[in-house]
Design a protein around this motif. Structure first.
Motif, PDB file in Angstrom:
ATOM      1  N   GLY A 159      -9.591   0.545  -3.705  1.00  0.00           N
ATOM      2  CA  GLY A 159      -8.194   0.486  -3.066  1.00  0.00           C
ATOM      3  C   GLY A 159      -8.083   1.835  -2.256  1.00  0.00           C
ATOM      4  O   GLY A 159      -7.344   2.942  -2.703  1.00  0.00           O
TER       5      GLY A 159
ATOM      6  N   THR B 216      -4.748   5.134   2.252  1.00  0.00           N
ATOM      7  CA  THR B 216      -4.581   6.052   3.195  1.00  0.00           C
ATOM      8  C   THR B 216      -5.803   7.045   3.286  1.00  0.00           C
ATOM      9  O   THR B 216      -6.127   7.526   4.123  1.00  0.00           O
TER      10      THR B 216
ATOM     11  N   ASP C 275     -13.496  -6.793  -0.658  1.00  0.00           N
ATOM     12  CA  ASP C 275     -12.688  -7.056  -2.171  1.00  0.00           C
ATOM     13  C   ASP C 275     -13.388  -6.495  -3.344  1.00  0.00           C
ATOM     14  O   ASP C 275     -14.375  -6.392  -3.742  1.00  0.00           O
ATOM     15  N   GLY C 276     -12.568  -5.449  -3.586  1.00  0.00           N
ATOM     16  CA  GLY C 276     -12.891  -4.283  -4.447  1.00  0.00           C
ATOM     17  C   GLY C 276     -13.192  -5.239  -5.988  1.00  0.00           C
ATOM     18  O   GLY C 276     -13.754  -4.352  -6.853  1.00  0.00           O
TER      19      GLY C 276
ATOM     20  N   SER D 208       0.869  -1.123  -0.340  1.00  0.00           N
ATOM     21  CA  SER D 208       0.012   0.015   0.022  1.00  0.00           C
ATOM     22  C   SER D 208       0.777   1.359   0.055  1.00  0.00           C
ATOM     23  O   SER D 208       2.072   1.243   0.591  1.00  0.00           O
TER      24      SER D 208
ATOM     25  N   GLU E  16     -11.509  -1.177   0.476  1.00  0.00           N
ATOM     26  CA  GLU E  16     -10.312  -1.539   0.736  1.00  0.00           C
ATOM     27  C   GLU E  16     -10.344  -2.864   1.458  1.00  0.00           C
ATOM     28  O   GLU E  16     -10.982  -3.288   2.414  1.00  0.00           O
TER      29      GLU E  16
ATOM     30  N   ARG F  84      -5.441  -7.409  -5.490  1.00  0.00           N
ATOM     31  CA  ARG F  84      -5.073  -8.638  -4.588  1.00  0.00           C
ATOM     32  C   ARG F  84      -5.101  -9.781  -5.359  1.00  0.00           C
ATOM     33  O   ARG F  84      -4.321 -10.849  -5.390  1.00  0.00           O
TER      34      ARG F  84
HETATM   35  C1  LIG Z   1      -1.696   2.515  -4.291  1.00  0.00           C
HETATM   36  S1  LIG Z   1      -2.658   1.833  -2.647  1.00  0.00           S
HETATM   37  C2  LIG Z   1      -4.012   2.888  -2.902  1.00  0.00           C
HETATM   38  C3  LIG Z   1      -3.626   4.593  -2.702  1.00  0.00           C
HETATM   39  C4  LIG Z   1      -4.807   5.212  -1.999  1.00  0.00           C
HETATM   40  N1  LIG Z   1      -5.889   5.623  -3.059  1.00  0.00           N
HETATM   41  C5  LIG Z   1      -4.303   6.534  -1.487  1.00  0.00           C
HETATM   42  O1  LIG Z   1      -4.967   7.593  -1.764  1.00  0.00           O
HETATM   43  O2  LIG Z   1      -3.622   6.417  -0.517  1.00  0.00           O
HETATM   44  C6  LIG Z   1      -3.415   0.450  -3.300  1.00  0.00           C
HETATM   45  C7  LIG Z   1      -4.382  -0.152  -2.311  1.00  0.00           C
HETATM   46  O3  LIG Z   1      -5.139  -1.157  -2.960  1.00  0.00           O
HETATM   47  C8  LIG Z   1      -5.624  -2.093  -2.061  1.00  0.00           C
HETATM   48  N2  LIG Z   1      -5.996  -3.264  -2.611  1.00  0.00           N
HETATM   49  C9  LIG Z   1      -5.482  -4.304  -3.363  1.00  0.00           C
HETATM   50  N3  LIG Z   1      -6.241  -5.030  -3.808  1.00  0.00           N
HETATM   51  C10 LIG Z   1      -7.463  -4.762  -3.412  1.00  0.00           C
HETATM   52  C11 LIG Z   1      -8.820  -5.111  -3.529  1.00  0.00           C
HETATM   53  N4  LIG Z   1      -8.966  -6.543  -4.377  1.00  0.00           N
HETATM   54  N5  LIG Z   1      -9.929  -4.517  -3.029  1.00  0.00           N
HETATM   55  C12 LIG Z   1      -9.680  -3.359  -2.608  1.00  0.00           C
HETATM   56  N6  LIG Z   1      -8.527  -2.873  -2.358  1.00  0.00           N
HETATM   57  C13 LIG Z   1      -7.342  -3.614  -2.722  1.00  0.00           C
HETATM   58  C14 LIG Z   1      -4.259  -2.228  -1.186  1.00  0.00           C
HETATM   59  O4  LIG Z   1      -4.657  -2.700  -0.087  1.00  0.00           O
HETATM   60  C15 LIG Z   1      -3.678  -0.778  -1.179  1.00  0.00           C
HETATM   61  O5  LIG Z   1      -4.169  -0.268   0.137  1.00  0.00           O
END
Ligand SMILES: C[S@@+](CC[C@H](N)C(=O)[O-])C[C@H]1O[C@@H](n2cnc3c(N)ncnc32)[C@H](O)[C@@H]1O
Length: 354
Positions: free
Chosen positions: A101, A104, A150-151, A74, A124, A224
């Motif tokens: 996702g 933060t 799960d997005g 993340s 998230e 993920r």
């Molecule tokens: C680059 S970070 C996101 C940055 C965020 N938008 C911000 O402004 O801080 C990617 C995020 O996607 C989440 N993520 C990964 N797979 C996911 C899923 N299947 N469903 C929801 N969130 C997911 C990760 O846990 C991570 O927190």
């Protein structure tokens, strides 16, 4: 990148202090990949400099399990990249937006400033990150509904959305995102096969399909469920590998515009360039399942069921026979039944993804 700073986004950025969203301890990535741990208590000046830099900041490794040096799972993205993605999303006041996702919560906070209270849902997968994002958003006074889940399945209870934005990358676009977007709506997502996972796709949603165009380059961590597995190089690789020579430069085969075409042909295959510590020479590694190839100064080694370098060369030749199309010429169509990449005309499929 479409980094035009309209008055709307200028106001959103200046009214949304990034410091409310960055954890006290994180990893600042700056100056072309220098990594500096930052600690708000131990060194508040460096922490503040990182927070108000134009860089991305890693906020979690190994899904929260590790001590800090593992896989990045993340982050708070580079503000200029976020702005570019928001411009491509083109969300307007009052529209309903789903973000995949939350991380933060910073991007969701910017969206909420633009769209107004109650119009942003963010999902998230990591419960701790989701909970921290809720706290961060509350401190910033932004009314965003943060869902833990799960997005990949979207969030049907808030549908239909005018816009969906993903801040993690996909190789195939989940159909749920298309189904949950209003016809005429837009989906913006980082996209690409493993070997070319650095494209920003903007999809226009119709009644029963969506059509995507590559609008930019971006690098994001994977959704993920679509992460790839990497097997370690076998210890006896130098002994078991078949050896040959090549005249082609790996950087030509995996060039700016050819990589996507090669990646589409190679499917589940990754590429890593590294420098050999003993010789100082550059090596390209190609890896897929239990197949491995290394290319160094024209010397090719290949092992496993697939001859990955031979496949890459034949994919590169295919791309040249197509008259070397730019990657922007490739489009993606997503329907409930299948997804395919096409060139110039939807009937001209060059790769089927599902
Ligand atoms: C680059 S970070 C996101 C940055 C965020 N938008 C911000 O402004 O801080 C990617 C995020 O996607 C989440 N993520 C990964 N797979 C996911 C899923 N299947 N469903 C929801 N969130 C997911 C990760 O846990 C991570 O927190």
């Amino acid at each position: 990148m479409s980094d035009r700073l309209t008055d709307w986004w200028r106001l959103a950025f200046t009214s949304t202090p990034r410091e409310l969203f960055i954890p006290d301890r994180a990893l600042w990535v700056h100056d072309k990949n220098v990594k500096t741990p930052i600690d708000r208590d131990a060194d508040p000046d460096t922490w503040m400099r990182a927070v108000y830099s134009t860089d991305f900041i890693i906020t979690q490794t190994d899904d929260g399990a590790g001590g800090g040096e593992g896989d990045y799972t993340s982050s708070s993205s580079m503000p200029a990249i976020m702005l570019g993605m928001l411009n491509h999303l083109d969300a307007r006041e009052g529209q309903q937006v789903l973000e995949i996702g939350t991380g933060t919560g910073y991007n969701a906070a910017l969206l909420a400033h633009r769209l107004g209270a109650g119009n942003v849902v963010s999902i998230e997968i990591d419960p701790e990150l989701a909970q921290q994002a809720r706290i961060n958003l509350a401190k910033a006074g932004r009314d965003v509904r943060v869902i833990t889940g799960d997005g990949a399945a979207g969030y049907p209870f808030g549908a239909p959305y005018d816009r969906i934005i993903a801040t993690c990358s996909v190789g195939t676009v989940p159909w749920a995102w298309v189904a949950q977007t209003r016809p005429g709506g837009v989906i913006v997502t980082p996209w690409g096969p493993p070997l070319a996972n650095d494209h920003l796709l903007r999809l226009e949603v119709g009644c029963d399909s969506a059509v995507g165009t590559i609008v930019d380059s971006v690098a994001f961590m994977r959704l993920r469920a679509q992460r790839w597995n990497v097997t370690d190089e076998p210890d006896d690789f130098p002994d078991i590998a078949a050896q040959s020579r090549t005249d082609l430069d790996p950087h030509q085969v995996l060039g700016n515009h050819s990589t996507l075409a090669v990646a589409l042909r190679l499917g589940e295959c990754r590429a890593i360039f590294e420098t050999d510590h003993t010789t100082g020479k550059e090596i390209l590694w190609l890896l897929a399942g239990d197949s491995w190839a290394s290319i160094c100064s024209g010397h090719v080694r290949q092992a496993g069921a697939r001859n990955l370098w031979d496949e890459a060369v034949s994919a590169y030749r295919w791309w040249t026979e197509l008259s070397c199309p730019d990657r922007q010429q490739f489009h993606l169509t997503v329907t409930h039944e299948r997804q395919w990449v096409w060139l110039n005309d939807p009937a001209n499929a060059v790769a089927t993804l599902t």
